[in-house]
Design an enzyme around this catalytic site. Structure first.
Site, PDB file in Angstrom:
ATOM      1  CG  ASP A  94      41.336  88.115 -29.252  1.00 62.36           C
ATOM      2  OD1 ASP A  94      41.361  87.715 -28.064  1.00 62.36           O
ATOM      3  OD2 ASP A  94      41.014  89.276 -29.575  1.00 62.36           O
ATOM      4  CD  GLU A 137      41.479  91.979 -24.201  1.00 60.15           C
ATOM      5  OE1 GLU A 137      41.544  92.877 -23.343  1.00 60.15           O
ATOM      6  OE2 GLU A 137      42.303  91.895 -25.135  1.00 60.15           O
ATOM      7  CD  GLU A 138      44.664  92.092 -27.586  1.00 61.02           C
ATOM      8  OE1 GLU A 138      44.410  93.304 -27.437  1.00 61.02           O
ATOM      9  OE2 GLU A 138      45.579  91.516 -26.975  1.00 61.02           O
ATOM     10  CB  SER A 175      41.394  98.642 -21.063  1.00 58.22           C
ATOM     11  OG  SER A 175      41.890  99.955 -21.040  1.00 58.22           O
ATOM     12  CG  HIS A 198      49.169  95.148 -27.871  1.00 57.91           C
ATOM     13  ND1 HIS A 198      48.153  96.055 -27.687  1.00 57.91           N
ATOM     14  CD2 HIS A 198      48.745  94.001 -27.274  1.00 57.91           C
ATOM     15  CE1 HIS A 198      47.166  95.492 -27.002  1.00 57.91           C
ATOM     16  NE2 HIS A 198      47.515  94.232 -26.731  1.00 57.91           N
TER      17      HIS A 198
HETATM   18  N1  BES Z   1      46.158  92.252 -21.733  1.00 59.53           N
HETATM   19  C1  BES Z   1      45.836  93.537 -22.258  1.00 59.53           C
HETATM   20  C2  BES Z   1      45.491  94.524 -21.175  1.00 59.53           C
HETATM   21  C3  BES Z   1      46.686  95.022 -20.425  1.00 59.53           C
HETATM   22  C4  BES Z   1      47.717  95.660 -21.091  1.00 59.53           C
HETATM   23  C5  BES Z   1      46.762  94.859 -19.080  1.00 59.53           C
HETATM   24  C6  BES Z   1      48.817  96.112 -20.401  1.00 59.53           C
HETATM   25  C7  BES Z   1      47.850  95.305 -18.399  1.00 59.53           C
HETATM   26  C8  BES Z   1      48.892  95.925 -19.043  1.00 59.53           C
HETATM   27  C9  BES Z   1      44.652  93.399 -23.205  1.00 59.53           C
HETATM   28  O1  BES Z   1      44.772  92.298 -24.059  1.00 59.53           O
HETATM   29  C10 BES Z   1      44.573  94.607 -24.090  1.00 59.53           C
HETATM   30  O2  BES Z   1      45.428  94.786 -24.911  1.00 59.53           O
HETATM   31  N2  BES Z   1      43.548  95.410 -23.925  1.00 59.53           N
HETATM   32  C11 BES Z   1      43.265  96.486 -24.794  1.00 59.53           C
HETATM   33  C12 BES Z   1      41.784  96.705 -24.750  1.00 59.53           C
HETATM   34  C13 BES Z   1      41.203  97.321 -25.975  1.00 59.53           C
HETATM   35  C14 BES Z   1      41.494  96.548 -27.222  1.00 59.53           C
HETATM   36  C15 BES Z   1      39.714  97.525 -25.818  1.00 59.53           C
HETATM   37  C16 BES Z   1      44.020  97.724 -24.364  1.00 59.53           C
HETATM   38  O3  BES Z   1      44.322  97.901 -23.182  1.00 59.53           O
HETATM   39  O4  BES Z   1      44.343  98.528 -25.241  1.00 59.53           O
HETATM   40 MN    MN Z   2      45.307  90.626 -23.041  1.00 57.54          MN
HETATM   41 MN    MN Z   3      46.227  92.886 -25.611  1.00 60.65          MN
END
Ligand code: BES
Ligand code: MN
Ligand code: MN
Length: 454
Positions: A87, A152-153, A398, A426
């Site tokens: 996603d 996940e997102e 995260s 993003h």
């Molecule tokens: N892949 C990212 C996490 C990430 C971002 C790792 C930047 C390392 C560097 C993951 O898809 C993501 O965007 N996670 C969200 C989690 C949230 C939606 C609960 C985040 O970190 O905001």
């Molecule tokens: Mn990710």
């Molecule tokens: Mn992400």
């Protein structure tokens, strides 16, 4: 092993073409209008597994589905569980994309599309790595299970329950996740810590409807003013978070981490440049690395309220909303943070005004011990894939499910990140380096080999 890597090198162009097909699916999980697209992306992953000879099924979770696949033909060998997500985040503002987000294009050695780096491109490395082994040798060196999800997102809300109900399907000795970044170009990285998150929506209400600002302005509380003042008080004058108790559980990085971080090749100015921001700003007495890897934050992510249309309007707004999130570091606990924020908002809400705080989604922080045979195997795999041993880093982002793997299922996790910090994940014009995509496939293949040697 050398044969397998050679096969991967020979198939570069085809790998990119196949990834492009996956990137064409607009699988935005936060938008109900794209639910069918998320399903289609998960289904496309299932087909991709079946094509390379790995049994796969689409599983219902109550939310968006996931793809589970497994190849268990190496009895007596360890079992690797690969987790990833297909996603993606919304693409707005569309006007800032130079090419349409779901029409992948190759520009200067990068693939540009939403999800190229986060996380379709990184997930795909494992499929192509397994394919190369199966094609060359007819088998894999270890048992492999895959959980490729579609939520996940939005915080993986249904994944824990699904895994609890399908414990056998996720039984493994070690988990590998590629959903993070390298420290820099040509600097393969193993990630040993992630921040957690708790996100909130705060509504301030001061009346029933907006009123004429001539008749009532100056004599009634303006909801936007009240909200702005409340938000301002969530930080002190020097940008420390002003929520009593928020720093209580924060663990300082270990001495060996500090030491290895200070050897990382990055200046504050380089960090600023990567961000594209005009300047740096954060908690006093901390470097940008500490601020993003080892310190909690509270960030407003959006404010709405009042008149936003063309021209001018004479009203006193009676309602304003702010969305914000806190990032958590080891050993902070989301439940305690939520309580502390709740108390602070109640304290900051003036008499004669209503505030309503809603908790959105959350994820605990992650800390991965470095002295394990699994980490040692991942180090060797990255060296084989990228031609260089990795540096040890943390990330500020995260991945909600990691703590579940470690704490509930008791499986150690490896975070092998292939993205770059300027991938604009993003954001508009997300990219993924094709060189790193290729090195990631090689690393995946090498990881299977290294795990078989344990
Ligand atoms: N892949 C990212 C996490 C990430 C971002 C790792 C930047 C390392 C560097 C993951 O898809 C993501 O965007 N996670 C969200 C989690 C949230 C939606 C609960 C985040 O970190 O905001
Ligand atoms: Mn990710
Ligand atoms: Mn992400």
């Amino acid at each position: 092993m050398r044969d397998v890597l050679a096969a991967i090198d020979a198939d570069r162009a085809r790998h990119v073409d196949e990834l492009k097909d996956l990137l064409r699916i607009p699988s935005v999980s936060s938008d109900p209008a794209h639910a069918a697209d998320v399903r289609q992306a998960v289904e496309a992953v299932r087909v991709a597994f079946e094509r390379i000879g790995i049994t796969a099924r689409v599983c219902e979770t109550g939310g968006h589905p996931l793809c589970h696949a497994e190849w268990m033909g190496a009895p007596g060998k360890p079992t690797l569980l690969v987790y990833g997500h297909v996603d993606v985040q919304p693409v707005e503002p569309l006007a800032e994309w130079t090419t349409p987000p779901f029409e992948p294009v190759e520009v200067n050695g990068n693939l540009i599309a939403r999800g190229a780096s986060d996380d379709k491109g990184q997930v795909f490395t494992y499929l192509k790595a397994a394919e190369a082994w199966l094609k060359r040798t007819g088998s894999l060196p270890v048992n492999v299970r895959f959980v490729i999800e579609g939520e996940e997102e939005v915080g993986s809300p249904n994944l824990p329950a699904w895994m609890m109900a399908n414990r056998e399907a996720v039984k493994a000795d070690v988990v590998a996740i590629s959903d993070t970044s390298q420290f820099g170009p040509g600097l393969p990285s193993l990630c040993t810590g992630l921040r957690g998150i708790a996100s909130f929506e705060l509504e301030v209400r001061t009346g029933q409807t907006d009123v004429h600002s001539g008749t009532f302005g100056g004599a009634v509380p303006n909801a936007i003013h009240i909200l702005a003042r409340m938000i301002d008080r969530l930080h002190d004058e020097e940008w420390r978070i002003d929520v009593p108790g928020i720093y209580d559980d924060v663990a300082e990085p270990a001495a060996f981490e500090r030491e290895s971080w200070s050897a990382l090749p990055q200046s504050e100015e380089e960090f600023r440049e990567t961000s594209g921001f005009l300047s740096l700003l954060g908690e006093p007495g901390r470097t940008s690395l500490e601020r993003t890897w080892a310190r909690p934050t509270l960030e407003i992510v959006g404010i709405t309220g009042g008149h936003q249309g063309p021209g001018h309007k004479g009203v006193v707004p009676c309602r304003a909303v702010a969305k914000f999130s806190t990032r958590l570091v080891p050993n902070m606990r989301p439940a305690r943070v939520i309580e502390a924020v709740r108390r602070r908002i109640a304290e900051l809400t003036p008499a004669g005004v209503e505030s309503n705080l809603q908790f959105g989604h959350g994820a605990p922080p992650v800390s991965i011990p470095v002295d394990s045979k699994w980490i040692a195997a991942a180090v060797r795999a990255l060296e084989a894939g990228f031609g260089k041993p990795p540096v040890m880093i943390r990330e500020g982002g995260s991945i909600p499910i990691v703590t579940f793997f470690v704490e509930e299922l008791g499986i150690p996790c490896l975070l092998l990140g292939y993205g770059l910090h300027d991938d604009r994940i993003h954001g508009p014009n997300e990219k993924f380096s094709l060189k790193d995509f290729h090195a990631g496939i090689r690393t995946g293949a090498a990881l299977l080999h290294e795990l078989a040697m344990i």
